[in-house]
Design an enzyme around this catalytic site. Structure first.
Site, short mmCIF file in Angstrom:
data_model
loop_
_atom_site.label_atom_id
_atom_site.label_comp_id
_atom_site.label_asym_id
_atom_site.label_seq_id
_atom_site.Cartn_x
_atom_site.Cartn_y
_atom_site.Cartn_z
N HIS A 27 0.83 -1.21 0.00
CA HIS A 27 0.00 0.00 0.00
C HIS A 27 0.87 1.26 0.00
O HIS A 27 1.25 1.75 1.06
CB HIS A 27 -0.90 0.00 1.24
N HIS A 67 -2.13 -1.00 7.11
CA HIS A 67 -1.84 -1.31 5.69
C HIS A 67 -0.70 -0.41 5.18
O HIS A 67 0.03 -0.81 4.29
CB HIS A 67 -3.09 -1.15 4.82
N ASN A 184 -7.79 11.83 3.99
CA ASN A 184 -7.55 11.92 2.54
C ASN A 184 -8.80 11.68 1.72
O ASN A 184 -8.74 11.65 0.49
CB ASN A 184 -6.41 10.97 2.12
N HIS A 258 -4.07 3.20 -3.27
CA HIS A 258 -4.26 2.65 -1.92
C HIS A 258 -3.50 1.34 -1.71
O HIS A 258 -2.69 1.23 -0.79
CB HIS A 258 -5.75 2.43 -1.62
N ARG A 348 -17.11 -18.11 39.49
CA ARG A 348 -16.91 -16.65 39.38
C ARG A 348 -16.60 -16.08 40.75
O ARG A 348 -15.80 -15.16 40.90
CB ARG A 348 -18.13 -15.96 38.75
N SER A 375 -21.53 -9.10 38.43
CA SER A 375 -21.75 -10.45 37.89
C SER A 375 -20.45 -11.17 37.61
O SER A 375 -20.35 -12.38 37.75
CB SER A 375 -22.54 -10.37 36.57
N GLU A 402 -17.33 -4.09 25.15
CA GLU A 402 -16.52 -5.31 25.27
C GLU A 402 -15.30 -5.27 24.35
O GLU A 402 -14.18 -5.63 24.74
CB GLU A 402 -17.37 -6.55 24.96
N PHE A 428 -20.46 -13.00 25.28
CA PHE A 428 -20.07 -11.74 24.64
C PHE A 428 -18.59 -11.69 24.26
O PHE A 428 -18.09 -10.64 23.83
CB PHE A 428 -20.47 -10.54 25.49
N HIS A 464 -28.07 -15.50 25.96
CA HIS A 464 -26.98 -15.32 26.92
C HIS A 464 -26.22 -16.61 27.21
O HIS A 464 -25.24 -16.59 27.94
CB HIS A 464 -27.52 -14.75 28.23
C1 TPP Z 1 -11.33 -4.51 10.06
C2 TPP Z 1 -10.80 -4.32 8.67
N1 TPP Z 1 -11.65 -4.31 7.65
C3 TPP Z 1 -11.22 -4.20 6.38
C4 TPP Z 1 -9.88 -4.10 6.13
C5 TPP Z 1 -9.38 -4.02 4.71
N2 TPP Z 1 -8.90 -2.65 4.42
C6 TPP Z 1 -7.59 -2.34 4.52
S1 TPP Z 1 -7.32 -0.72 4.23
C7 TPP Z 1 -8.93 -0.43 3.93
C8 TPP Z 1 -9.41 0.94 3.57
C9 TPP Z 1 -9.03 1.89 4.59
O1 TPP Z 1 -9.26 3.19 4.19
P1 TPP Z 1 -8.40 4.32 4.87
O2 TPP Z 1 -8.29 4.06 6.30
O3 TPP Z 1 -9.01 5.60 4.45
O4 TPP Z 1 -6.98 4.13 4.25
P2 TPP Z 1 -6.37 4.82 2.94
O5 TPP Z 1 -7.03 4.19 1.76
O6 TPP Z 1 -6.68 6.26 3.05
O7 TPP Z 1 -4.93 4.51 3.04
C10 TPP Z 1 -9.68 -1.59 4.08
C11 TPP Z 1 -11.14 -1.67 3.89
C12 TPP Z 1 -9.01 -4.12 7.24
N3 TPP Z 1 -7.70 -4.03 7.10
N4 TPP Z 1 -9.49 -4.20 8.50
MG MG Z 2 -8.40 7.27 3.57
#
Ligand code: TPP
Ligand code: MG
Length: 662
Positions: A27, A67, A184, A258, A348, A375, A402, A428, A464
């Site tokens: 990325h 990412h 962005n 991205h 518990r 609880s 949670e 949960f 539950h």
């Molecule tokens: C819980 C989760 N859902 C989906 C993804 C897949 N995913 C990775 S980056 C992204 C988009 C994120 O957008 P943004 O935070 O705006 O990042 P940008 O594109 O601006 O770098 C997604 C859906 C993930 N990593 N985690």
């Molecule tokens: Mg973004």
């Protein structure tokens, strides 16, 4: 002459583009967009010393937008951490390289937490900030005085857990938490307009956060916003207006940057646009030198801190606390007392009794509950609430959050110096599960106190009553699931959880259980995962494996079988993971490898039978509940599902008859 901030930032852009290009995966957009903001943070504000990633008083930096991992890898390399090396960066995302697809805390010192599942980085940072304030309250400014900085994307702020996390941070007034939002307006699917029209700033303000904004492509302006945030007593969100993939002339500002390599032509165009060296993975000497100097910025402060530590009368205690080793000296005297006063008790409640001893003996524990304190029996009398007014407290009212609680506990555990435990109902765990998975992956010592662990909770009914939860949690690697059968086992399981390198789940009953461990051995028998509680008196024909509340049913059913001449062992199995880790001869002694027609193996657990064939074999008998529960008083529910000594004994003898087992 000192190179400009933009040239420093462009080194991040170059490495990110080249690494993603080499891997043909990754990325580039996020690191390129946030390069200037990261440069401002790392060269001017973040307190760190690249020579010692473990300096306890370093600021914590969390890349919640995991990412964009090349951003943190570039920063660690440029500032002079031992790893990643340039070679590691050239092997971005390759087998055996610490530059994993997403930042992993166990791969690189300097990566404080594992991120990638969006939202959780921000939520963990709340726990980091809590741990800092708590240790500051205990050890003072001289030893603990740092901040938590986060870079988060649109996705981190969209995820539901963000609501829980910022609510917690706002209520606890965690003013040392600063989140830089990579605003962005782009996510994978395209413009954020496709999916969001909420006012993110207003939402944070409503949660009692300080919010400011800046031009995220201008290091001076970012720095100004950071200064403003440092001065504000509330947690801060800095809205950094950026352009994803900044510098790639044809693709910047679009989702195309991205999550894919830019392509050779676009990389060349970006090099020209940004005035970069024409060679891959190259950083000009003056730029690298300036970055390396930034990596040493904290060295003086670090040395002064070392001096203060040396002069502190609490040096050994402080270091031991951070080292995280705990003694289970509390266990023996506590168990002796239990043996002296054997009585029926819910596990518990037994957990609360153990916690009284643990919290007195181990000052590192910080308890809490997601609004089920009474609880879950998680608050002992000897600890005070941890609040904005009293960070020295050791009990957190997490509210009905949670997931937020579990993620915060991960952050606390990974900060170090504290051992978090927190409770909710076992059912949960589903709400907390993504964070439990990260506890396991990150090997964070978090202890989940999950009560109301079966239909035994009774009247609250199927919504539950956990059914599939125990087995689904056991399926998770690096997580120990404990289901103790009485007060002694509960204390033993607590001791194991406290000294584990893994997270643990304690599955505990609402209903009273009678003591089943009658013999004092001086050994923590739960450490074996499973052990023989009762030996067959007649020739052994049956081995019953049971956990938690079903152990007493197994014992009573075994008596009935013995009365019919059927020799029956009862094995209590509080932790299957630990049993699986025992040497072969121990496992063979408990569960001999003979056919079920010789010795019938039976499992009893008030939950799904799925997976119990691991221990009973395909031709064994699995007694459990393979449907959702019922709303009824616990004894009626147990009777309805055939989980009584009489019904179990009859099922076993019927099964033996049907299968021709003599
Ligand atoms: C819980 C989760 N859902 C989906 C993804 C897949 N995913 C990775 S980056 C992204 C988009 C994120 O957008 P943004 O935070 O705006 O990042 P940008 O594109 O601006 O770098 C997604 C859906 C993930 N990593 N985690
Ligand atoms: Mg973004």
């Amino acid at each position: 002459m000192q190179p400009s901030d933009r040239r420093l930032a462009n080194a991040i852009r170059a490495l990110a583009m080249d690494a993603v290009e080499a891997a043909n995966s990754g990325h580039p957009g996020m690191p390129m967009g946030m390069a200037d903001a990261a440069t401002a943070l790392f060269t001017r504000h973040l307190k760190f010393d690249a020579a010692d990633p473990y300096w306890p008083d370093r600021d914590r930096f969390i890349l919640s937008a995991g990412h964009g991992s090349m951003l943190i890898y570039a920063l660690l390399y440029l500032t002079g951490y031992a790893r990643p090396t340039l070679d590691d960066i050239k092997h971005f995302r390759q087998l055996g390289s610490p530059t994993a697809g997403h930042p992993e805390n166990f791969e690189l010192p300097g990566v404080e937490v594992t991120t990638g599942p969006l939202g959780q980085g921000v939520a963990m940072s709340v726990g980091m900030a809590v741990a800092e304030r708590h240790l500051n309250a205990v050890y003072g400014d001289d030893l603990v005085d740092h901040r938590t900085f986060v870079i988060a994307g649109d996705g981190d702020l969209m995820e539901g857990v963000n609501h829980e996390a910022i609510g917690l941070a706002g209520n606890l007034k965690l003013g040392r938490l600063i989140v830089l939002w990579d605003d962005n307006s782009i996510t994978i699917d395209g413009s954020t307009d496709l999916s969001r029209n909420e006012d993110v700033v207003a939402r944070h303000k409503a949660a009692q956060w300080h919010v400011t904004k800046c031009d995220g492509l201008n290091a001076d302006d970012v720095s100004r916003a950071i200064e403003e945030s440092l001065a504000d007593p509330r947690p801060s969100l800095i809205r950094c207006r950026t352009i994803i993939g900044y510098g790639a002339p044809n693709k910047q500002g679009t989702a195309a940057t991205h999550g894919a390599a830019l392509g050779k032509d676009e990389v060349e165009a970006a090099r020209a646009e940004l005035g970069l060296e024409p060679k891959e993975f190259s950083v000009p000497d003056d730029v690298l030198n300036a970055w390396r100097a930034a990596g040493k910025r904290g060295a003086v402060e670090h040395a002064l801190w070392n001096d203060r530590l040396e002069q502190s009368g609490r040096k050994d205690e402080f270091l031991a606390r951070l080292n995280g080793k705990v003694s289970n000296a509390w266990l023996r005297p506590f168990v002796d007392k239990l043996f002296a006063e054997q009585k029926p008790v819910a596990t518990r409640k037994a957990s609360e009794m153990a916690l009284e001893a643990i919290n007195a003996a181990i000052p590192a524990t910080i308890g809490g509950s997601a609004d089920l304190t009474g609880s879950n029996n998680t608050k002992t009398k000897n600890i005070e609430p941890l609040t904005a007014e009293n960070y020295a407290g050791r009990y957190i009212y997490y509210g009905i959050r949670e997931f937020g609680m579990a993620a915060a506990m991960n952050g606390m555990a990974l900060h170090g110096g504290v051992i978090p435990y927190g409770g909710t109902f076992l059912v949960f765990t589903d709400y907390a599960r993504p964070a439990i998975r990260l506890s396991a992956l990150q090997e964070a010592r978090v202890i989940y106190v999950m009560t109301h662990d079966s239909i035994g909770l009774g009247e609250d009914g199927p919504t539950h009553q956990p059914i599939e939860h125990l087995q689904s949690l056991r399926a998770m690697p690096q997580l120990d699931v404990y289901r103790p059968a009485d007060a002694v086992e509960t204390a033993e399981c607590w001791a194991l959880a406290l000294t584990s390198e893994h997270p643990s789940i304690l599955a505990l009953t609402r209903q009273n259980l009678r003591p089943v461990r009658m013999e004092k051995t001086g050994e923590n028998l739960c450490a074996r995962g499973a052990y023989r509680l009762k030996d067959a008196q007649n020739g052994r024909k049956v081995i019953i494996l049971a956990t938690g509340s079903e152990v007493e049913i197994a014992l009573d059913a075994a008596e009935k079988l013995e009365a019919q001449g059927i020799g029956t062992d009862v094995v209590s199995m509080p932790c299957t993971e630990r049993f699986d880790a025992q040497p072969w001869d121990y496992r063979e002694e408990i569960l001999p490898d003979v056919s079920n027609s010789e010795i019938l193996r039976v499992s009893i657990e008030a939950g799904t039978t799925f997976g119990w064939e691991r221990y009973t074999g395909l031709h064994g008998l699995r007694i459990g509940i393979d449907r959702f529960g019922v709303s009824a008083p616990a004894p009626d529910a147990y009777d309805y599902f055939g989980l009584t000594p009489d019904k179990v004994a009859i099922r076993i003898t019927d099964f033996m008859t049907k299968r021709g087992i003599q």
